[in-house]
Structure formats: structure tokens, C-alpha cells
Scaffold this motif. Structure first.
Motif, PDB file in Angstrom:
ATOM      1  N   LYS A   1       0.721  -1.338   0.130  1.00 26.56           N
ATOM      2  CA  LYS A   1      -0.198  -0.064  -0.027  1.00 26.56           C
ATOM      3  C   LYS A   1       0.978   1.154  -0.046  1.00 26.56           C
ATOM      4  O   LYS A   1       0.571   2.386  -0.724  1.00 26.56           O
ATOM      5  N   TYR A   2       1.865   1.412   0.543  1.00 30.91           N
ATOM      6  CA  TYR A   2       2.717   2.470   1.156  1.00 30.91           C
ATOM      7  C   TYR A   2       3.890   2.652   0.253  1.00 30.91           C
ATOM      8  O   TYR A   2       4.750   3.622   0.479  1.00 30.91           O
ATOM      9  N   SER A   3       4.182   1.362  -0.331  1.00 32.49           N
ATOM     10  CA  SER A   3       5.640   1.332  -1.033  1.00 32.49           C
ATOM     11  C   SER A   3       6.915   1.511  -0.068  1.00 32.49           C
ATOM     12  O   SER A   3       7.945   2.077  -0.665  1.00 32.49           O
ATOM     13  N   ARG A   4       6.680   1.157   1.169  1.00 29.15           N
ATOM     14  CA  ARG A   4       7.775   1.217   2.247  1.00 29.15           C
ATOM     15  C   ARG A   4       7.589   0.356   3.334  1.00 29.15           C
ATOM     16  O   ARG A   4       6.533  -0.072   3.409  1.00 29.15           O
ATOM     17  N   LYS A   5       8.501   0.044   4.225  1.00 29.29           N
ATOM     18  CA  LYS A   5       8.419  -0.778   5.228  1.00 29.29           C
ATOM     19  C   LYS A   5       7.691   0.289   6.429  1.00 29.29           C
ATOM     20  O   LYS A   5       8.131   1.317   6.404  1.00 29.29           O
ATOM     21  N   PRO A   6       6.988  -0.466   7.306  1.00 32.54           N
ATOM     22  CA  PRO A   6       6.539   0.261   8.328  1.00 32.54           C
ATOM     23  C   PRO A   6       7.534   0.325   9.440  1.00 32.54           C
ATOM     24  O   PRO A   6       8.292  -0.426   9.689  1.00 32.54           O
ATOM     25  N   ALA A   7       7.542   1.682   9.958  1.00 29.06           N
ATOM     26  CA  ALA A   7       8.455   1.947  11.197  1.00 29.06           C
ATOM     27  C   ALA A   7       7.854   1.044  12.317  1.00 29.06           C
ATOM     28  O   ALA A   7       6.591   1.013  12.600  1.00 29.06           O
ATOM     29  N   ALA A   8       8.622   0.841  13.383  1.00 34.12           N
ATOM     30  CA  ALA A   8       7.970  -0.048  14.469  1.00 34.12           C
ATOM     31  C   ALA A   8       7.155   0.808  15.276  1.00 34.12           C
ATOM     32  O   ALA A   8       6.155   0.526  15.908  1.00 34.12           O
TER      33      ALA A   8
ATOM     34  N   ASP B   1      -4.515   6.905   8.303  1.00 38.76           N
ATOM     35  CA  ASP B   1      -4.904   6.997   7.026  1.00 38.76           C
ATOM     36  C   ASP B   1      -6.386   7.005   6.694  1.00 38.76           C
ATOM     37  O   ASP B   1      -7.066   6.187   6.399  1.00 38.76           O
ATOM     38  N   PHE B   2      -6.771   8.300   7.111  1.00 35.70           N
ATOM     39  CA  PHE B   2      -8.023   8.800   6.705  1.00 35.70           C
ATOM     40  C   PHE B   2      -8.575   8.853   5.312  1.00 35.70           C
ATOM     41  O   PHE B   2      -9.734   8.435   5.197  1.00 35.70           O
ATOM     42  N   GLU B   3      -7.694   8.843   4.457  1.00 36.68           N
ATOM     43  CA  GLU B   3      -8.042   8.654   3.079  1.00 36.68           C
ATOM     44  C   GLU B   3      -8.577   7.172   2.809  1.00 36.68           C
ATOM     45  O   GLU B   3      -9.708   7.169   2.329  1.00 36.68           O
ATOM     46  N   TYR B   4      -7.912   6.065   3.207  1.00 41.53           N
ATOM     47  CA  TYR B   4      -8.636   4.785   3.328  1.00 41.53           C
ATOM     48  C   TYR B   4      -9.845   4.694   4.036  1.00 41.53           C
ATOM     49  O   TYR B   4     -10.692   4.200   3.398  1.00 41.53           O
ATOM     50  N   MET B   5      -9.908   5.289   5.181  1.00 39.44           N
ATOM     51  CA  MET B   5     -11.174   5.154   5.916  1.00 39.44           C
ATOM     52  C   MET B   5     -12.269   5.877   5.133  1.00 39.44           C
ATOM     53  O   MET B   5     -13.329   5.301   5.030  1.00 39.44           O
TER      54      MET B   5
ATOM     55  N   ARG C   1       1.139  -0.790  -7.619  1.00 41.60           N
ATOM     56  CA  ARG C   1       1.535   0.551  -8.096  1.00 41.60           C
ATOM     57  C   ARG C   1       0.329   1.364  -9.200  1.00 41.60           C
ATOM     58  O   ARG C   1       0.289   2.537  -9.026  1.00 41.60           O
ATOM     59  N   LEU C   2      -0.161   0.372  -9.820  1.00 38.89           N
ATOM     60  CA  LEU C   2      -1.130   0.919 -10.755  1.00 38.89           C
ATOM     61  C   LEU C   2      -2.344   1.698 -10.022  1.00 38.89           C
ATOM     62  O   LEU C   2      -2.849   2.485 -10.252  1.00 38.89           O
ATOM     63  N   LYS C   3      -2.939   0.662  -8.877  1.00 38.14           N
ATOM     64  CA  LYS C   3      -3.915   1.259  -8.196  1.00 38.14           C
ATOM     65  C   LYS C   3      -3.434   2.621  -7.374  1.00 38.14           C
ATOM     66  O   LYS C   3      -4.615   3.303  -7.433  1.00 38.14           O
ATOM     67  N   ASN C   4      -2.333   2.658  -6.659  1.00 39.06           N
ATOM     68  CA  ASN C   4      -2.013   4.004  -6.274  1.00 39.06           C
ATOM     69  C   ASN C   4      -1.855   5.125  -7.322  1.00 39.06           C
ATOM     70  O   ASN C   4      -2.344   6.181  -6.758  1.00 39.06           O
ATOM     71  N   MET C   5      -1.564   4.771  -8.405  1.00 39.78           N
ATOM     72  CA  MET C   5      -1.369   5.964  -9.401  1.00 39.78           C
ATOM     73  C   MET C   5      -2.856   6.278 -10.056  1.00 39.78           C
ATOM     74  O   MET C   5      -3.088   7.466 -10.043  1.00 39.78           O
ATOM     75  N   ILE C   6      -3.830   5.373  -9.895  1.00 39.88           N
ATOM     76  CA  ILE C   6      -4.936   5.678 -10.457  1.00 39.88           C
ATOM     77  C   ILE C   6      -5.835   6.738  -9.212  1.00 39.88           C
ATOM     78  O   ILE C   6      -6.571   7.517  -9.520  1.00 39.88           O
ATOM     79  N   LEU C   7      -5.509   6.256  -8.210  1.00 38.39           N
ATOM     80  CA  LEU C   7      -6.152   6.716  -6.819  1.00 38.39           C
ATOM     81  C   LEU C   7      -5.645   8.312  -7.034  1.00 38.39           C
ATOM     82  O   LEU C   7      -6.320   9.153  -6.582  1.00 38.39           O
ATOM     83  N   THR C   8      -4.210   8.429  -6.977  1.00 36.81           N
ATOM     84  CA  THR C   8      -3.692   9.687  -6.958  1.00 36.81           C
ATOM     85  C   THR C   8      -4.148  10.713  -8.232  1.00 36.81           C
ATOM     86  O   THR C   8      -4.452  11.704  -8.100  1.00 36.81           O
ATOM     87  N   LYS C   9      -4.429  10.026  -9.412  1.00 45.03           N
ATOM     88  CA  LYS C   9      -4.907  10.642 -10.568  1.00 45.03           C
ATOM     89  C   LYS C   9      -6.330  11.137 -10.214  1.00 45.03           C
ATOM     90  O   LYS C   9      -6.578  12.386 -10.454  1.00 45.03           O
TER      91      LYS C   9
ATOM     92  N   LEU D   1     -10.211  15.520  -9.340  1.00 39.73           N
ATOM     93  CA  LEU D   1     -11.132  15.971  -8.219  1.00 39.73           C
ATOM     94  C   LEU D   1     -10.807  17.342  -7.795  1.00 39.73           C
ATOM     95  O   LEU D   1     -11.650  18.447  -7.585  1.00 39.73           O
ATOM     96  N   ILE D   2      -9.511  17.558  -7.538  1.00 41.76           N
ATOM     97  CA  ILE D   2      -8.975  18.837  -7.128  1.00 41.76           C
ATOM     98  C   ILE D   2      -9.180  19.788  -8.192  1.00 41.76           C
ATOM     99  O   ILE D   2      -9.481  21.016  -8.017  1.00 41.76           O
TER     100      ILE D   2
END
Length: 258
Positions: A60-67, A180-184, A228-236, A241-242
Motif C-alpha cells: 500500500k505505501y511502497s515502504r516498510k512500516p516503522a516500529a 490513513d483517513f483517506e483509506y477510511m 502501483r497501478l492502483k496507487n497511481m489511479i487513486l492519485t490521478k 477532483l481537485i
């Protein structure tokens, strides 16, 4: 009336707890219960695998989670469990670095905000920062306005009802950052925010350090193309909308103006 309030605090962070308890001690409206936070840095690899879906987080975030992020998410989920185990319809979640920008307005706003929380649908009202929102004013209260939120920062102060807590706990193995209020928002939780912001975390105000963001380098992780495609679509979609003025971006924080 009383508002059940859960204060998230690491056991060893006694100074932060006492500072916050001192700040909110004047609010007779709040029925405060300290919730011992989970320190993600103390969890073993086996416990991390059992309690948190790190692989799904990476996709989802393209990185590892911090502890610290893992511990924060798990700690907030404990607050949701306590809400569902109680007879309360909603609760205020506070972190031990919360600072109220307009302290004289806190009880006034909270009394009215709980009336905005619908009992029959999942609702959250963040009292802190948000960065992307729908410009239609939903409610106005003595110089404050409420908006529907797409994305927000931080979890230092927010109201949540039982329906939202139940929906978030329906994810058996969490994989999200706590804010992650966007996900919510995109998954059926009605998120509202207030303008001007009523609360900030003290680390944002640079009065104390953050106990969560312990990553010291960027991850270089390649995730499968479909994610990655899902994240790119969401960003677009968000950018589109903006541009259509359906969404707006929140201006930078100015603590000197209302």
C-alpha cells in the motif's frame, strides 16, 4: 454529560502523560482513561507477524512500516476495543502529545460535535490537521466550520463512534498507519474535520519530539505493478477532483489567526 476519553501513552513516557493530564484536567466534560500504548520497538519478529500485516503495508505505501507506526496503530485499535466493550456510543481518542490551540473552546466544540456523530453510520471527527477536503460547509458553530474530509494528518485528537470502531476492527490483521483517513474515507467511514483546527500534536509544534517516526532512511522497494497501478489511479482521481474544485487542499497552518 461526560465524554469517554482514551489517552494513549507509552508506559515509560510518564512526563508526557502528566503534561497532557494537566492540560485536560480543567475539562470536566472528559472522563479520561489512560491506555497503555504498545511499543512497536519491543515487539519480536514473531509478534509483529502475528499482529500486523507488514507485507500488505508495503504494497500500500511502497515502504516498510516503522516500529513506532505499528505500535501506534495497535494502540488505537485497543481504544476501539475498549469503546466496543463499553456502553458508550462514541469516544474521544487523545495522544499524549496533544495540544489544544484554542483551549477555551474545547468543551463548547466537543458538546456540539458529539451531536454531529451519526449513530447509524460510521463516523469520525478529527480535531486536528487535514489536507484534502470537500469545500461544502456541513455545520457552522461560532466561528468554526465542519467539512467532509478526504485526507488528514495525525491522530492526536479525534472523536469516533461505535460503528466506525467496529468497521476498523473488522480488519483482522491491520496494515494501515493510524491516520490513513483517506483509506477510511474510501472504505465507508464518514470523516469530518474542523476549521480552524482545534488541536495539534506537540511534535508538530516542535515542543517535544515524536515517538513514532523512527525511520532514518528511505526504503527502496519495488512492489508488483498492479498495486502501483492502483496507487497511481487513486492519485490521478484525487488530482482530477481537485482540478474540478470538488476537492480542495487546506492551506498551511497559521496559529495566529482564526
Amino acid at each position: 454529560m461526560k465524554i469517554k476519553s482514551y489517552l494513549v501513552n507509552l508506559k515509560e513516557s510518564t512526563a508526557r502523560k502528566e503534561r497532557t493530564l494537566q492540560e485536560i484536567s480543567g475539562y470536566s466534560l472528559l472522563d479520561v482513561e489512560v491506555v497503555e500504548a504498545i511499543n512497536g520497538k519491543n515487539l519480536s519478529e514473531e509478534e509483529l507477524d502475528l499482529l500486523f500485516d507488514r507485507e500488505r503495508f508495503i504494497r500500500k505505501y511502497s515502504r516498510k512500516p516503522a516500529a513506532g507506526e505499528i505500535g501506534c496503530t495497535l494502540s488505537h485499535r485497543e481504544c476501539y476495543r475498549r469503546l466496543l466493550d463499553s456502553d458508550n456510543e462514541y469516544a474521544l481518542i487523545l495522544e499524549d502529545d496533544v495540544c489544544f490551540i484554542y483551549p477555551d473552546d474545547v468543551e463548547f466544540i466537543l458538546k456540539r460535535a458529539v451531536g454531529i456523530l451519526s449513530a447509524d453510520k460510521s463516523c469520525i471527527i478529527t480535531l486536528s490537521r487535514y489536507h484534502c477536503y470537500y469545500p461544502k460547509v456541513l455545520h457552522s458553530l461560532s466561528g468554526y466550520s465542519f467539512y467532509r474530509i478526504w485526507g488528514a494528518y495525525g491522530t492526536c485528537a479525534y472523536l469516533i463512534n461505535r460503528c466506525a470502531a467496529k468497521k476498523l476492527l473488522s480488519i483482522d490483521k491491520p496494515f494501515l498507519v493510524a491516520d490513513d483517513f483517506e483509506y477510511m474515507h474510501l472504505n465507508g467511514i464518514y470523516i469530518q474535520g474542523i476549521s480552524p483546527f482545534l488541536a495539534l500534536d506537540a511534535s508538530t509544534m516542535q515542543s517535544i519530539s515524536s515517538e513514532i517516526m523512527d525511520r532514518d532512511k528511505k526504503d527502496n522497494i519495488k512492489i508488483p505493478f498492479k498495486y502501483r497501478l492502483k496507487n497511481m489511479i487513486l492519485t490521478k482521481v484525487r488530482v482530477g477532483l481537485i482540478k474540478l474544485n470538488i476537492l480542495k487542499l487546506k492551506a498551511q497552518i497559521n496559529l495566529n489567526t482564526r
